[in-house]
Motif scaffolding. Structure first.
Motif: not given
Length: 51
Positions: A17-24, A43-47
């Motif tokens: 939530v603090d760093e919403p790094n997204l990829y395409y 999409f984002g990578i959570r784990k």
């Protein structure tokens, strides 16, 4: 019919939530040299887990 796709992300940054790094990811399906499906997803990578 099943399709599989591998995706490689170099030095991935985790999404939070603090760093919403997204990829395409851009995908295309070709049949007889003609693009029949084309899509773009984000999409984002959570784990990350290594085996």
């Amino acid at each position: 019919m099943t399709f599989r796709q591998r995706l490689y992300v170099r030095e991935p940054k985790l999404w939070s939530v603090d760093e919403p790094n997204l990829y395409y990811c851009y995908s295309k399906i070709h049949v007889d040299d003609k693009v029949v499906v084309e899509d773009r997803n984000h999409f984002g990578i959570r784990k990350l887990q290594y085996f």
